[in-house]
Scaffold this motif. Sequence first.
Motif, PDB file in Angstrom:
ATOM      1  N   TYR A   1      -0.621  -1.609  -4.749  1.00 44.99           N
ATOM      2  CA  TYR A   1       0.162  -1.882  -5.942  1.00 44.99           C
ATOM      3  C   TYR A   1       1.000  -3.144  -5.795  1.00 44.99           C
ATOM      4  O   TYR A   1       1.203  -3.644  -4.687  1.00 44.99           O
ATOM      5  CB  TYR A   1       1.063  -0.688  -6.282  1.00 44.99           C
ATOM      6  CG  TYR A   1       2.154  -0.424  -5.268  1.00 44.99           C
ATOM      7  CD1 TYR A   1       3.437  -0.928  -5.461  1.00 44.99           C
ATOM      8  CD2 TYR A   1       1.910   0.324  -4.121  1.00 44.99           C
ATOM      9  CE1 TYR A   1       4.435  -0.693  -4.528  1.00 44.99           C
ATOM     10  CE2 TYR A   1       2.898   0.566  -3.199  1.00 44.99           C
ATOM     11  CZ  TYR A   1       4.168   0.053  -3.403  1.00 44.99           C
ATOM     12  OH  TYR A   1       5.159   0.286  -2.478  1.00 44.99           O
TER      13      TYR A   1
ATOM     14  N   LYS B   1      -5.588  11.747  -4.393  1.00 47.89           N
ATOM     15  CA  LYS B   1      -5.041  10.467  -3.926  1.00 47.89           C
ATOM     16  C   LYS B   1      -5.105  10.316  -2.406  1.00 47.89           C
ATOM     17  O   LYS B   1      -4.626  11.156  -1.663  1.00 47.89           O
ATOM     18  CB  LYS B   1      -3.595  10.318  -4.370  1.00 47.89           C
ATOM     19  CG  LYS B   1      -2.932   9.044  -3.868  1.00 47.89           C
ATOM     20  CD  LYS B   1      -1.456   8.999  -4.226  1.00 47.89           C
ATOM     21  CE  LYS B   1      -0.771   7.845  -3.545  1.00 47.89           C
ATOM     22  NZ  LYS B   1       0.666   7.883  -3.752  1.00 47.89           N
TER      23      LYS B   1
ATOM     24  N   ARG C   1      -6.797   2.281  -6.911  1.00 46.39           N
ATOM     25  CA  ARG C   1      -6.463   3.636  -6.435  1.00 46.39           C
ATOM     26  C   ARG C   1      -7.686   4.219  -5.724  1.00 46.39           C
ATOM     27  O   ARG C   1      -8.763   4.288  -6.299  1.00 46.39           O
ATOM     28  CB  ARG C   1      -6.102   4.543  -7.605  1.00 46.39           C
ATOM     29  CG  ARG C   1      -4.882   4.094  -8.377  1.00 46.39           C
ATOM     30  CD  ARG C   1      -4.675   4.948  -9.621  1.00 46.39           C
ATOM     31  NE  ARG C   1      -3.501   4.515 -10.355  1.00 46.39           N
ATOM     32  CZ  ARG C   1      -3.221   4.898 -11.582  1.00 46.39           C
ATOM     33  NH1 ARG C   1      -4.032   5.731 -12.236  1.00 46.39           N
ATOM     34  NH2 ARG C   1      -2.135   4.458 -12.180  1.00 46.39           N
TER      35      ARG C   1
ATOM     36  N   GLN D   1       5.696  -2.533  -9.720  1.00 44.37           N
ATOM     37  CA  GLN D   1       5.425  -1.138  -9.351  1.00 44.37           C
ATOM     38  C   GLN D   1       4.178  -0.593 -10.051  1.00 44.37           C
ATOM     39  O   GLN D   1       4.062   0.603 -10.288  1.00 44.37           O
ATOM     40  CB  GLN D   1       6.637  -0.238  -9.654  1.00 44.37           C
ATOM     41  CG  GLN D   1       7.867  -0.550  -8.820  1.00 44.37           C
ATOM     42  CD  GLN D   1       7.641  -0.276  -7.348  1.00 44.37           C
ATOM     43  OE1 GLN D   1       7.222   0.800  -6.963  1.00 44.37           O
ATOM     44  NE2 GLN D   1       7.916  -1.257  -6.510  1.00 44.37           N
ATOM     45  N   LYS D   2       3.221  -1.484 -10.357  1.00 45.41           N
ATOM     46  CA  LYS D   2       1.982  -1.072 -11.023  1.00 45.41           C
ATOM     47  C   LYS D   2       0.831  -1.120 -10.037  1.00 45.41           C
ATOM     48  O   LYS D   2       0.689  -2.065  -9.270  1.00 45.41           O
ATOM     49  CB  LYS D   2       1.695  -1.973 -12.229  1.00 45.41           C
ATOM     50  CG  LYS D   2       2.715  -1.777 -13.333  1.00 45.41           C
ATOM     51  CD  LYS D   2       2.361  -2.562 -14.555  1.00 45.41           C
ATOM     52  CE  LYS D   2       3.412  -2.315 -15.631  1.00 45.41           C
ATOM     53  NZ  LYS D   2       3.143  -3.066 -16.834  1.00 45.41           N
ATOM     54  N   ASP D   3      -0.007  -0.089 -10.097  1.00 45.97           N
ATOM     55  CA  ASP D   3      -1.170  -0.005  -9.219  1.00 45.97           C
ATOM     56  C   ASP D   3      -2.230  -1.021  -9.626  1.00 45.97           C
ATOM     57  O   ASP D   3      -2.429  -1.280 -10.814  1.00 45.97           O
ATOM     58  CB  ASP D   3      -1.792   1.396  -9.281  1.00 45.97           C
ATOM     59  CG  ASP D   3      -0.883   2.468  -8.696  1.00 45.97           C
ATOM     60  OD1 ASP D   3       0.023   2.129  -7.931  1.00 45.97           O
ATOM     61  OD2 ASP D   3      -1.104   3.655  -9.020  1.00 45.97           O
TER      62      ASP D   3
ATOM     63  N   ILE E   1       0.865  -1.179   0.000  1.00 50.42           N
ATOM     64  CA  ILE E   1       0.000   0.000   0.000  1.00 50.42           C
ATOM     65  C   ILE E   1       0.899   1.226   0.000  1.00 50.42           C
ATOM     66  O   ILE E   1       1.947   1.233   0.658  1.00 50.42           O
ATOM     67  CB  ILE E   1      -0.963  -0.046   1.209  1.00 50.42           C
ATOM     68  CG1 ILE E   1      -2.073   0.983   1.055  1.00 50.42           C
ATOM     69  CG2 ILE E   1      -0.246   0.117   2.512  1.00 50.42           C
ATOM     70  CD1 ILE E   1      -3.243   0.736   1.993  1.00 50.42           C
ATOM     71  N   SER E   2       0.539   2.240  -0.774  1.00 56.18           N
ATOM     72  CA  SER E   2       1.379   3.429  -0.863  1.00 56.18           C
ATOM     73  C   SER E   2       1.526   4.076   0.510  1.00 56.18           C
ATOM     74  O   SER E   2       0.687   3.899   1.386  1.00 56.18           O
ATOM     75  CB  SER E   2       0.793   4.423  -1.866  1.00 56.18           C
ATOM     76  OG  SER E   2      -0.515   4.793  -1.481  1.00 56.18           O
TER      77      SER E   2
ATOM     78  N   VAL F   1      -7.437  -1.336 -12.056  1.00 54.69           N
ATOM     79  CA  VAL F   1      -6.594  -1.579 -13.219  1.00 54.69           C
ATOM     80  C   VAL F   1      -7.362  -2.248 -14.350  1.00 54.69           C
ATOM     81  O   VAL F   1      -7.057  -2.029 -15.530  1.00 54.69           O
ATOM     82  CB  VAL F   1      -5.340  -2.405 -12.829  1.00 54.69           C
ATOM     83  CG1 VAL F   1      -5.708  -3.841 -12.475  1.00 54.69           C
ATOM     84  CG2 VAL F   1      -4.288  -2.372 -13.918  1.00 54.69           C
TER      85      VAL F   1
ATOM     86  N   ASN G   1      -2.843   3.955  -2.799  1.00 53.14           N
ATOM     87  CA  ASN G   1      -2.954   2.968  -3.865  1.00 53.14           C
ATOM     88  C   ASN G   1      -2.505   1.618  -3.331  1.00 53.14           C
ATOM     89  O   ASN G   1      -1.605   1.543  -2.503  1.00 53.14           O
ATOM     90  CB  ASN G   1      -2.059   3.331  -5.060  1.00 53.14           C
ATOM     91  CG  ASN G   1      -2.391   4.687  -5.645  1.00 53.14           C
ATOM     92  OD1 ASN G   1      -3.516   5.159  -5.543  1.00 53.14           O
ATOM     93  ND2 ASN G   1      -1.406   5.320  -6.251  1.00 53.14           N
TER      94      ASN G   1
ATOM     95  N   TYR H   1     -13.026   4.966  -6.098  1.00 52.65           N
ATOM     96  CA  TYR H   1     -11.792   4.264  -6.425  1.00 52.65           C
ATOM     97  C   TYR H   1     -11.785   3.886  -7.896  1.00 52.65           C
ATOM     98  O   TYR H   1     -12.811   3.920  -8.583  1.00 52.65           O
ATOM     99  CB  TYR H   1     -11.571   3.031  -5.530  1.00 52.65           C
ATOM    100  CG  TYR H   1     -12.585   1.929  -5.661  1.00 52.65           C
ATOM    101  CD1 TYR H   1     -12.378   0.852  -6.527  1.00 52.65           C
ATOM    102  CD2 TYR H   1     -13.751   1.928  -4.897  1.00 52.65           C
ATOM    103  CE1 TYR H   1     -13.297  -0.168  -6.634  1.00 52.65           C
ATOM    104  CE2 TYR H   1     -14.678   0.911  -4.997  1.00 52.65           C
ATOM    105  CZ  TYR H   1     -14.446  -0.141  -5.865  1.00 52.65           C
ATOM    106  OH  TYR H   1     -15.371  -1.156  -5.966  1.00 52.65           O
TER     107      TYR H   1
END
Length: 193
Positions: free
Chosen positions: A136, A131, A146, A141-143, A120-121, A168, A134, A165
């Motif tokens: 991911y 934001k 979000r 490194q892809k979400d 989680i970011s 992807v 996210n 939200y």
Amino acid sequence: MKWLQKSLIIAVALLTFGVITPAHDIWSNFQEKSDSKHEEGSSNESDYQIGLADPHIEVVESIEDTFIDSAKTLAYEKFGTKIGPVISDEFDQVIFPKIDEAIRMTLNNDTENEYRRLSISERPGGNYSEKIFNVYDKDSQKDLIRFHVRTDKRPQDGYFFNFHYHVVEDGFNTHHTIGDIYWSKDTPPKWLS
């Protein structure tokens, strides 16, 4: 058998916040005991495996709970001390259960091995950024999902916080609405303030 040991190590690491590490003597003793049980025969082995099946489930639930706890912490960090106290009750009762559900649905749609790669970011967006956080994949490194909050000004009604939200699967194009919280007719402060 190896995955059971790894699951137990992960569970202990999560539950003790890293105080007991894999290099600790307890793991050496555990390894010796598991080797001796393996040599004793199959009747003890099946009891042993049944006993360790439950910690594996707890590890998965613990990972979900960790994500949920982090999500709530990041949301309140974004709200700051000016917005947070005003909207906290409605956020906790109406909005956050839906965020919780979306996170659990995302985690449950992934295979077991991907749990270890998801994160989680760490920082929500400030000022007027939407934001919150996210979820991911650490390797790519892809979400995957979000979570955002947008400030909407509705004529004659005032300001609302629109929680939503993006996923992807649709290229993050669709707003999946979680809900709205009314602020007031006055302009709300910037995020993180």
